[in-house]
Structure formats: structure tokens, C-alpha cells
Scaffold this motif. Structure first.
Motif, PDB file in Angstrom:
ATOM      1  N   ALA A 410      31.596  89.002  42.127  1.00 42.05           N
ATOM      2  CA  ALA A 410      30.419  89.388  42.910  1.00 42.05           C
ATOM      3  C   ALA A 410      30.826  89.944  44.262  1.00 42.05           C
ATOM      4  N   ASP A 411      31.827  89.338  44.866  1.00 39.14           N
ATOM      5  CA  ASP A 411      32.282  89.778  46.183  1.00 39.14           C
ATOM      6  C   ASP A 411      32.900  91.169  46.123  1.00 39.14           C
ATOM      7  N   LYS A 412      33.750  91.420  45.108  1.00 41.28           N
ATOM      8  CA  LYS A 412      34.404  92.717  44.979  1.00 41.28           C
ATOM      9  C   LYS A 412      33.412  93.841  44.689  1.00 41.28           C
ATOM     10  N   LYS A 413      32.313  93.511  44.001  1.00 43.36           N
ATOM     11  CA  LYS A 413      31.301  94.525  43.703  1.00 43.36           C
ATOM     12  C   LYS A 413      30.213  94.605  44.771  1.00 43.36           C
ATOM     13  N   SER A 414      30.387  93.827  45.846  1.00 43.55           N
ATOM     14  CA  SER A 414      29.399  93.796  46.944  1.00 43.55           C
ATOM     15  C   SER A 414      28.012  93.424  46.443  1.00 43.55           C
ATOM     16  N   ILE A 415      27.957  92.501  45.481  1.00 41.26           N
ATOM     17  CA  ILE A 415      26.662  92.002  44.988  1.00 41.26           C
ATOM     18  C   ILE A 415      26.145  90.979  45.998  1.00 41.26           C
ATOM     19  N   PRO A 416      24.965  91.182  46.572  1.00 42.37           N
ATOM     20  CA  PRO A 416      24.533  90.336  47.686  1.00 42.37           C
ATOM     21  C   PRO A 416      24.032  88.949  47.284  1.00 42.37           C
ATOM     22  N   TYR A 417      23.615  88.754  46.016  1.00 38.31           N
ATOM     23  CA  TYR A 417      23.057  87.450  45.612  1.00 38.31           C
ATOM     24  C   TYR A 417      23.684  86.978  44.293  1.00 38.31           C
ATOM     25  N   VAL A 418      23.792  85.645  44.169  1.00 40.06           N
ATOM     26  CA  VAL A 418      24.239  85.008  42.924  1.00 40.06           C
ATOM     27  C   VAL A 418      23.250  83.900  42.573  1.00 40.06           C
ATOM     28  N   ILE A 419      22.842  83.851  41.289  1.00 43.40           N
ATOM     29  CA  ILE A 419      21.955  82.786  40.795  1.00 43.40           C
ATOM     30  C   ILE A 419      22.781  81.820  39.950  1.00 43.40           C
ATOM     31  N   MET A 420      22.704  80.533  40.296  1.00 40.76           N
ATOM     32  CA  MET A 420      23.412  79.497  39.539  1.00 40.76           C
ATOM     33  C   MET A 420      22.505  78.994  38.414  1.00 40.76           C
ATOM     34  N   VAL A 421      22.980  79.119  37.176  1.00 42.64           N
ATOM     35  CA  VAL A 421      22.211  78.641  36.026  1.00 42.64           C
ATOM     36  C   VAL A 421      23.096  77.667  35.245  1.00 42.64           C
ATOM     37  N   GLY A 422      22.932  76.366  35.547  1.00 44.72           N
ATOM     38  CA  GLY A 422      23.662  75.321  34.837  1.00 44.72           C
ATOM     39  C   GLY A 422      22.687  74.360  34.179  1.00 44.72           C
ATOM     40  N   SER A 423      23.213  73.290  33.614  1.00 44.04           N
ATOM     41  CA  SER A 423      22.374  72.334  32.878  1.00 44.04           C
ATOM     42  C   SER A 423      21.332  71.698  33.791  1.00 44.04           C
ATOM     43  N   ARG A 424      21.702  71.399  35.030  1.00 50.23           N
ATOM     44  CA  ARG A 424      20.755  70.778  35.952  1.00 50.23           C
ATOM     45  C   ARG A 424      19.622  71.742  36.290  1.00 50.23           C
TER      46      ARG A 424
END
Length: 455
Positions: A410-424
């Protein structure tokens, strides 16, 4: 041993960052073109040599990329052809060439489609062209042009509109360090007339066009070699020494044209164009009347203009003029045309050198969804589909792997947001949205998450 890959000289690859920046330039230009009523057009990469040759002067003809005929292209040549050299051989082995610019193919298109076109016809065209120039900074053998032309009217309103387009495009690109040099081919004819060079006008223009490259003394030397006497070159020096603002320059030059009707006509064209330009509400701070502007191309007949950066060493980035007689060579006389060409590659190099590209131009994806394991992957893909239906540019990391690797991506592609999708997150329906720029995190349900990303 594997062959080492390489590019032909004078050509370039464009990676994602470069393409985003090129799109930034092209979108700004297209936006202005459309606002002024221009319609899109494309013509083939190749044209018949009969279309191309004789339109760009002798120097231009030498720079054409010719395409060898298919099959045994030497079958029709003879020993005499080989002895007589390229002028005898070329017509037998090549009948097509890559296009040198967009204006001549446009004129060919107008003639072939004259019965279907509503005149005046306004078109814009963005395509690559090819020239056999020696590659150097700002000069390539393959490069893009971005043209706007109007055919079917003599009105100088068109010239003023094209100059206004230049001002508006560069305002959108936040670029102000440039000068628009403005003149008329008829002013050059007037200068040639008072210098006694009317019978060598084409040569006179070609030599004068070298002024900024070789200097006045060398220009005078070359003119003397083709027959101009000292009295003529002294008169030229007087004209080139004129100074002042645009109005003062026009007034001073007019006094030299008492016996030159064509020169006075050129002065009138410049004055009328500047008046229309002012009435359009343009600022005009970057326009400079320049009598030395010759433009090497032989088809200009009226107003001529070119744009160069003033704060860096770069060649012409935009240029154009009126070409009343161009369609006549294709059998359609009496159709006047005027156009302008933006040199996309040089504009790119200029903005890059001046660091004028916006920082976020490399952002294609707005949000990355993490992929922790197979159990959460299905839900993550469902969320991905909903984000895209909401017109949010998004992607999922395609493999379940360590979070650090996904964050690095994400950092190398300059993606400004990340969504965490885990079991919780799946269990609670509340997802963690990380801002990659400032490190802040928000816990949001899907509707709130979509709403935030849209904003």
C-alpha cells in the motif's frame, strides 16, 4: 546468452507514475478544448508519402520516417537506380511514412470528408508523431502532439481563441513561467520586402528562424551568402533592434512599412487578434510580439505563435499558426485553417523540472483491503464489490500473507487507506480503517466506512 533489451534512440517507456502525470496534462487540455467547442478526431499512424512530402520544407522532408514496402521491396529497382542514389531508389521501395505532425493529415481528412463536414470545422487530436531528429533534451523521435484546429473561416477570432486556450490550459496546470511569441507571416514578408529579399523569402525565413540558436552576426553572414547586400542586412538589424511593449513595437515597425502593403496587413492582423484576445477576458501577461518569429514550416501564411518556458532551458512547448493554402494541395482551394499544437512530452518535462505535478497524481487506488486468511477472504471480496459499486477505487491484496507485506504494498503504491478485515471485524461488523498518511485509525461499520471514503 539472453539478449539485453533496449529501446530505439529518441523513444521512451512510460510507467504508471508517468502515465498518471501525462493524463493530468491531457485531461486539462481536453477540458479546455471541449469548452471551446472542439470535437475529437484520429487519423492513421502512417500516411502516403504523397500526402506528407513537400509540406514541411526541405529540412522537414529529410526527417520523415519512411516505411519500406511489404515483400521484396527491392524487386523493382535497377542497377541505374543504385548508381543514382536515394532520390532514384526511394520512390520504388517506399510509398508510406509515419506522420510528421497532425496538421497535414488533418487537412487530408478535411478534403476527403468535405461533404460530411459542417464548416467551420473545429477538431482536436491527440496522437503520436515521428521525426528523425537527433535525440536530445526535450527532443524525441517519437512524441505526442495535442492539436486544435479550425478550418473554413478567415476570422481572427479563431487566433484569439487559440491564444486564450494556451493561457487557460497553463493556468489549469499552475504553470506561469512561459512566453507566447506572436507575429504574422505577412510581417515577415514585409521585412523581407524592405530588405530586398522577397524573391528568396523561404530561405530568408529559414535563416531568420535560427536567430536564437546562432545569433545575429551568424544570421547576417548566412543572409549575405545567399545574396543580401550590406544595405539590406543593415535594415534588418534596425528592425530587430526595435524595443518596447507590444503597442510600441507595432507602432515602430509600422513606420518601416510605408511601401509594404503586405507588411501593413500583417500589422493589422496582429492588432485585431490582440483586440479579440483582450475582449475574451484573457490576461495576456505572457504575450510578446516578436518579429523574429519565423517558424520553419512552409505552410503558414498568416498569424504565427510559439510558446517557450522562461525559467528553464527548454525548446518550444506549444506552437501554431494560420495555413490558408494547405488544403489546396489536396485539390480543395479556398479553405482557410488555423491551429495550435501542444507538445505533450516537452510540457511534461517542463512541469517535472519545475516540480509542478500534484503529489497525489500517482494515486490510482484509494483503499486496499487486507487479506489475512481464507476464512476472511470471502467477506473481504464482498466488501470490495460494494466499494466499487459506490465508485470507490479499491483493491484487495490477492494472497493471504503477513500484514507488514500488505502495508508495504500500500505504501509503495501511495494508497492512502487500508481496511482491516479479520475474524473480529467480520464478527462485529465494525472494520478498522487506517489512514496511511497520518497513521490514524477509525472503527466504522460498512455504511459509515463507504461514506467516509466517498468524502
Amino acid at each position: 546468452m539472453a539478449q539485453k533489451p533496449s529501446l530505439p534512440k529518441g523513444t521512451r517507456d512510460f510507467g504508471p507514475v508517468q502515465m498518471y502525470r501525462r493524463d493530468y496534462i491531457l485531461n486539462a487540455i481536453k477540458h479546455v478544448f471541449k469548452k471551446y467547442g472542439f470535437m475529437p478526431l484520429e487519423t492513421p499512424a502512417m500516411e502516403n508519402l504523397s500526402v506528407l512530402t513537400g509540406k514541411y520544407g526541405d529540412e522537414g522532408d529529410q526527417l520523415l520516417f519512411r516505411i519500406l514496402n511489404s515483400g521484396d521491396f527491392l524487386s523493382s529497382t535497377t542497377e541505374d537506380d543504385l548508381k543514382n542514389g536515394s532520390k532514384s531508389i526511394l520512390p520504388k521501395i517506399t510509398k508510406k511514412g509515419l506522420k510528421y505532425d497532425l496538421t497535414v493529415p488533418f487537412a487530408r481528412y478535411v478534403v476527403m470528408n468535405r461533404n460530411d463536414i459542417a464548416f467551420p470545422f473545429k477538431r482536436y487530436q491527440i496522437q503520436p508523431v515521428w521525426r528523425g531528429d537527433r535525440p536530445q533534451k526535450g527532443r524525441y523521435q517519437e512524441f505526442y502532439q495535442c492539436d486544435a484546429d479550425v478550418v473554413g473561416t478567415d476570422s481572427l477570432i479563431c487566433e484569439a481563441e487559440l491564444l486564450s486556450i494556451v493561457e487557460e490550459v497553463f493556468e489549469q496546470l499552475n504553470f506561469s513561467d512561459y512566453q507566447v511569441s506572436l507575429s504574422s507571416r505577412k510581417i515577415l514578408e514585409g521585412i523581407a520586402e524592405i530588405c530586398g529579399a522577397s524573391d528568396q523569402f523561404s530561405v530568408f525565413c529559414t535563416i531568420l528562424d535560427k536567430l536564437d540558436k546562432i545569433g545575429l552576426e551568424r544570421v547576417v553572414e548566412e543572409l549575405e551568402k545567399v545574396g543580401l547586400n550590406n544595405q539590406s542586412t543593415d535594415k534588418l538589424k534596425e528592425v530587430l533592434a526595435l524595443n518596447g511593449n507590444n503597442a510600441q513595437l507595432i507602432e515602430k515597425l509600422s513606420s518601416y512599412f510605408n511601401d509594404s502593403a503586405v507588411g501593413l496587413e500583417g500589422i493589422s492582423e496582429v492588432e485585431e487578434t490582440l483586440a479579440h484576445f483582450k475582449n475574451l477576458g484573457a490576461k495576456g501577461n505572457n504575450i510578446k510580439v516578436d518579429f523574429t518569429l519565423a517558424r520553419g514550416l512552409s505552410y503558414y501564411t498568416g498569424m504565427i505563435y510559439e510558446v517557450k518556458p522562461t525559467s528553464i532551458n527548454m525548446g518550444t512547448i506549444t506552437a501554431g499558426g494560420r495555413y490558408d493554402n494547405l488544403t489546396g494541395v489536396f485539390g480543395m482551394s479556398g479553405v482557410s485553417g488555423v491551429g495550435i499544437s501542444f507538445g505533450i512530452d516537452r510540457i511534461y518535462d517542463t512541469l517535472e523540472e519545475l516540480e509542478l505535478f500534484p503529489d497525489n497524481q500517482a494515486q490510482a487506488t484509494k483503499v486496499l483491503i487486507t487479506n489475512f486468511d481464507k476464512a476472511s477472504e470471502n467477506k473481504a471480496v464482498q466488501i470490495l464489490g460494494q466499494l466499487r459499486k459506490s465508485n470507490i477505487s479499491s483493491e484487495i491484496f490477492p494472497e493471504s500473507t503477513k500484514l507488514k507485506k500488505q502495508m508495504t504494498y500500500a505504501d509503495k503504491k501511495s494508497i492512502p487507506y487500508v481496511i482491516m478485515v479479520g475474524s473480529r471485524e467480520i464478527e462485529t461488523g465494525v472494520y478498522t480503517l487506517r489512514n496511511m498518511i497520518n497513521g490514524e485509525q477509525d472503527a466504522l461499520d460498512l455504511d459509515s466506512l463507504i461514506s467516509k471514503l466517498k468524502d
